[in-house]
Design a protein around this motif. Structure first.
Motif, mmCIF file in Angstrom:
data_model
loop_
_atom_site.group_PDB
_atom_site.id
_atom_site.type_symbol
_atom_site.label_atom_id
_atom_site.label_comp_id
_atom_site.label_asym_id
_atom_site.label_seq_id
_atom_site.Cartn_x
_atom_site.Cartn_y
_atom_site.Cartn_z
ATOM 1 N N UNK A 69 -4.561 15.034 -1.165
ATOM 2 C CA UNK A 69 -4.857 15.216 0.251
ATOM 3 C C UNK A 69 -5.628 14.023 0.809
ATOM 4 N N UNK A 70 -6.591 13.520 0.039
ATOM 5 C CA UNK A 70 -7.371 12.362 0.491
ATOM 6 C C UNK A 70 -6.496 11.117 0.587
ATOM 7 N N UNK A 71 -5.617 10.918 -0.388
ATOM 8 C CA UNK A 71 -4.713 9.766 -0.353
ATOM 9 C C UNK A 71 -3.735 9.872 0.811
ATOM 10 N N UNK A 72 -3.252 11.072 1.074
ATOM 11 C CA UNK A 72 -2.332 11.276 2.186
ATOM 12 C C UNK A 72 -3.033 11.020 3.509
ATOM 13 N N UNK A 73 -4.262 11.466 3.629
ATOM 14 C CA UNK A 73 -5.047 11.229 4.843
ATOM 15 C C UNK A 73 -5.196 9.729 5.097
ATOM 16 N N UNK A 74 -5.528 8.971 4.061
ATOM 17 C CA UNK A 74 -5.679 7.529 4.190
ATOM 18 C C UNK A 74 -4.349 6.881 4.569
ATOM 19 N N UNK A 75 -3.280 7.287 3.910
ATOM 20 C CA UNK A 75 -1.944 6.769 4.191
ATOM 21 C C UNK A 75 -1.576 6.984 5.659
ATOM 22 N N UNK A 76 -1.818 8.175 6.169
ATOM 23 C CA UNK A 76 -1.482 8.490 7.551
ATOM 24 C C UNK A 76 -2.359 7.713 8.539
ATOM 25 N N UNK A 102 -5.151 18.111 -6.395
ATOM 26 C CA UNK A 102 -4.737 18.458 -5.040
ATOM 27 C C UNK A 102 -5.652 17.804 -4.006
ATOM 28 N N UNK A 103 -6.940 17.814 -4.249
ATOM 29 C CA UNK A 103 -7.887 17.176 -3.328
ATOM 30 C C UNK A 103 -7.608 15.672 -3.261
ATOM 31 N N UNK A 104 -7.351 15.061 -4.401
ATOM 32 C CA UNK A 104 -7.027 13.639 -4.442
ATOM 33 C C UNK A 104 -5.759 13.329 -3.659
ATOM 34 N N UNK A 138 0.829 -1.196 0.000
ATOM 35 C CA UNK A 138 0.000 0.000 0.000
ATOM 36 C C UNK A 138 0.866 1.250 0.000
ATOM 37 N N UNK A 139 1.842 1.289 0.894
ATOM 38 C CA UNK A 139 2.643 2.505 0.993
ATOM 39 C C UNK A 139 3.475 2.741 -0.257
ATOM 40 N N UNK A 140 3.990 1.662 -0.847
ATOM 41 C CA UNK A 140 4.762 1.828 -2.082
ATOM 42 C C UNK A 140 3.907 2.456 -3.168
ATOM 43 N N UNK A 141 2.657 2.029 -3.256
ATOM 44 C CA UNK A 141 1.743 2.603 -4.237
ATOM 45 C C UNK A 141 1.502 4.076 -3.919
ATOM 46 N N UNK A 142 1.263 4.381 -2.651
ATOM 47 C CA UNK A 142 1.027 5.768 -2.257
ATOM 48 C C UNK A 142 2.231 6.633 -2.587
ATOM 49 N N UNK A 143 3.420 6.182 -2.180
ATOM 50 C CA UNK A 143 4.649 6.959 -2.411
ATOM 51 C C UNK A 143 4.862 7.179 -3.901
ATOM 52 N N UNK A 144 4.680 6.123 -4.676
ATOM 53 C CA UNK A 144 4.885 6.222 -6.128
ATOM 54 C C UNK A 144 3.881 7.197 -6.749
ATOM 55 N N UNK A 145 2.628 7.109 -6.343
ATOM 56 C CA UNK A 145 1.579 7.990 -6.865
ATOM 57 C C UNK A 145 1.816 9.435 -6.429
ATOM 58 N N UNK A 195 4.343 16.091 -11.759
ATOM 59 C CA UNK A 195 3.467 16.536 -12.831
ATOM 60 C C UNK A 195 3.515 18.059 -12.946
ATOM 61 N N UNK A 196 3.651 18.569 -14.165
ATOM 62 C CA UNK A 196 3.756 20.019 -14.336
ATOM 63 C C UNK A 196 2.443 20.760 -14.061
ATOM 64 N N UNK A 197 1.329 20.041 -14.095
ATOM 65 C CA UNK A 197 0.032 20.682 -13.948
ATOM 66 C C UNK A 197 -0.630 20.256 -12.641
ATOM 67 N N UNK A 198 -1.035 21.230 -11.835
ATOM 68 C CA UNK A 198 -1.707 20.935 -10.581
ATOM 69 C C UNK A 198 -3.097 21.538 -10.641
ATOM 70 N N UNK A 199 -4.092 20.676 -10.596
ATOM 71 C CA UNK A 199 -5.470 21.137 -10.603
ATOM 72 C C UNK A 199 -6.057 21.001 -9.200
ATOM 73 N N UNK A 200 -7.189 21.618 -9.001
ATOM 74 C CA UNK A 200 -7.859 21.523 -7.707
ATOM 75 C C UNK A 200 -8.243 20.072 -7.411
ATOM 76 N N UNK A 201 -8.728 19.375 -8.417
ATOM 77 C CA UNK A 201 -9.121 17.982 -8.242
ATOM 78 C C UNK A 201 -7.920 17.111 -7.872
#
Length: 68
Positions: A27-34, A23-25, A1-8, A15-21
């Motif tokens: 944050x949600x993945x980081x919350x789950x990881x933690x 960023x929200x994704x 799980x963590x390897x997937x999170x870290x890689x993602x 990625x050169x482009x940061x969208x609101x969606x």
């Protein structure tokens, strides 16, 4: 799980482009990881605790690498 999170997480940071969606994704993945790390750290299993500490170190290193 963590390897997937870290890689993602790393690919999202690169990625050169940061969208609101995106960023929200992230944050949600980081919350789950933690939350998973917390369960591992609170476990009575020393192997899970060690795994959580190693994952936190890897995550910290990744964040320091991309710190501007």
């Amino acid at each position: 799980m963590s390897n997937y999170f870290i890689k993602t997480f790393k690919s999202d940071l690169e990625s050169p482009e940061m969208t609101e969606e995106k960023m929200i994704g992230m944050m949600e993945n980081t919350d789950f990881f933690l939350k998973v790390l917390r369960v591992k750290l609170e476990s009575d299993d020393p192997d899970l605790q060690k795994q959580a500490i190693d994952e936190l170190k890897e995550f910290k290193h990744l964040l320091e690498t991309y710190q501007k």
